[in-house]
Write a protein that holds these residues in place. Structure first.
Motif, PDB file in Angstrom:
ATOM      1  N   ASP A 298      -1.522   3.684  14.255  1.00  0.00           N
ATOM      2  CA  ASP A 298      -2.660   3.486  15.157  1.00  0.00           C
ATOM      3  C   ASP A 298      -2.708   2.045  15.649  1.00  0.00           C
ATOM      4  OD1 ASP A 298      -3.569   6.128  14.737  1.00  0.00           O
ATOM      5  OD2 ASP A 298      -4.504   5.486  12.856  1.00  0.00           O
TER       6      ASP A 298
ATOM      7  N   PHE B 151      -7.953   2.394   8.008  1.00  0.00           N
ATOM      8  CA  PHE B 151      -6.878   3.132   8.665  1.00  0.00           C
ATOM      9  C   PHE B 151      -5.951   3.740   7.628  1.00  0.00           C
ATOM     10  CE2 PHE B 151      -4.975  -0.973   7.944  1.00  0.00           C
ATOM     11  CZ  PHE B 151      -3.646  -0.699   7.676  1.00  0.00           C
ATOM     12  N   LEU B 152      -5.201   4.737   8.037  1.00  0.00           N
ATOM     13  CA  LEU B 152      -4.238   5.408   7.177  1.00  0.00           C
ATOM     14  C   LEU B 152      -2.904   4.685   7.254  1.00  0.00           C
ATOM     15  CD1 LEU B 152      -3.617   7.883   5.367  1.00  0.00           C
ATOM     16  CD2 LEU B 152      -2.949   9.087   7.456  1.00  0.00           C
ATOM     17  N   VAL B 153      -2.379   4.289   6.091  1.00  0.00           N
ATOM     18  CA  VAL B 153      -1.077   3.613   6.031  1.00  0.00           C
ATOM     19  C   VAL B 153      -0.002   4.673   6.198  1.00  0.00           C
ATOM     20  CG1 VAL B 153       0.468   2.235   4.595  1.00  0.00           C
ATOM     21  CG2 VAL B 153      -1.994   1.814   4.527  1.00  0.00           C
ATOM     22  N   HIS B 154       0.809   4.522   7.253  1.00  0.00           N
ATOM     23  CA  HIS B 154       1.853   5.510   7.559  1.00  0.00           C
ATOM     24  C   HIS B 154       3.109   5.238   6.734  1.00  0.00           C
ATOM     25  CE1 HIS B 154       4.209   8.363   9.806  1.00  0.00           C
ATOM     26  NE2 HIS B 154       5.050   7.433  10.171  1.00  0.00           N
TER      27      HIS B 154
ATOM     28  N   ARG C  46       2.211   4.939   0.847  1.00  0.00           N
ATOM     29  CA  ARG C  46       2.156   5.785   2.045  1.00  0.00           C
ATOM     30  C   ARG C  46       1.021   6.798   1.901  1.00  0.00           C
ATOM     31  NH1 ARG C  46       7.137   8.219   5.211  1.00  0.00           N
ATOM     32  NH2 ARG C  46       5.981   9.501   6.653  1.00  0.00           N
ATOM     33  N   ASN C  47       0.336   7.056   3.000  1.00  0.00           N
ATOM     34  CA  ASN C  47      -0.787   7.996   3.064  1.00  0.00           C
ATOM     35  C   ASN C  47      -2.000   7.557   2.258  1.00  0.00           C
ATOM     36  OD1 ASN C  47       0.603   9.721   4.816  1.00  0.00           O
ATOM     37  ND2 ASN C  47       1.631  10.696   3.097  1.00  0.00           N
ATOM     38  N   SER C  48      -2.132   6.246   2.039  1.00  0.00           N
ATOM     39  CA  SER C  48      -3.354   5.708   1.441  1.00  0.00           C
ATOM     40  C   SER C  48      -4.138   5.007   2.551  1.00  0.00           C
ATOM     41  CB  SER C  48      -3.020   4.729   0.316  1.00  0.00           C
ATOM     42  OG  SER C  48      -2.349   3.592   0.830  1.00  0.00           O
ATOM     43  N   TYR C  49      -5.353   4.637   2.259  1.00  0.00           N
ATOM     44  CA  TYR C  49      -6.186   3.966   3.252  1.00  0.00           C
ATOM     45  C   TYR C  49      -6.273   2.479   2.948  1.00  0.00           C
ATOM     46  CZ  TYR C  49      -7.578   8.431   5.144  1.00  0.00           C
ATOM     47  OH  TYR C  49      -7.561   9.655   5.742  1.00  0.00           O
TER      48      TYR C  49
ATOM     49  N   SER D 294       0.803   1.055  10.161  1.00  0.00           N
ATOM     50  CA  SER D 294      -0.012   2.136  10.683  1.00  0.00           C
ATOM     51  C   SER D 294       0.634   2.666  11.955  1.00  0.00           C
ATOM     52  CB  SER D 294      -1.408   1.592  11.003  1.00  0.00           C
ATOM     53  OG  SER D 294      -2.137   2.508  11.771  1.00  0.00           O
TER      54      SER D 294
ATOM     55  N   TYR E 240       0.850  -1.183   0.000  1.00  0.00           N
ATOM     56  CA  TYR E 240       0.000   0.000   0.000  1.00  0.00           C
ATOM     57  C   TYR E 240       0.887   1.235   0.000  1.00  0.00           C
ATOM     58  CZ  TYR E 240      -4.302  -2.540   0.855  1.00  0.00           C
ATOM     59  OH  TYR E 240      -5.382  -3.351   0.731  1.00  0.00           O
TER      60      TYR E 240
END
Length: 81
Positions: free
Chosen positions: A50, A40-43, A27-30, A48, A25
């Motif tokens: 979270d 959640f937001l993929v860091h 970065r910055n995708s859900y 994540s 995924y």
């Protein structure tokens, strides 16, 4: 039902080797967490920041792996083939 196994990893096996790897995924995708099904937001790549509500650790995206990602044999008994 306690006799039903949990599915932790999913593969889409087609018997090909061209473009047959799962893509991380961006970065910055859900993504959907494979443990709690929350969005959640993929860091960073597949991570994540979270905590997951149903797993000890962070949210982990539900990924469908492909042929080239399978690195160990799968053994099936005759009734499951």
């Amino acid at each position: 039902d306690t006799s039903t196994p949990n599915i932790d990893i999913i593969y889409d096996i087609k018997g090909s080797w061209i473009d047959r790897n799962a893509k991380p995924y961006p970065r910055n995708s859900y993504a959907i967490c494979k443990y709690c099904s929350e969005l959640f937001l993929v860091h960073n790549t597949n991570q994540s920041i979270d905590k997951c509500s149903k797993y000890i650790g962070y949210h982990t995206p539900s990924i469908i792996y492909k042929d080239n990602d399978l690195n160990s044999p799968i053994y099936l008994n005759k009734s499951n083939r």
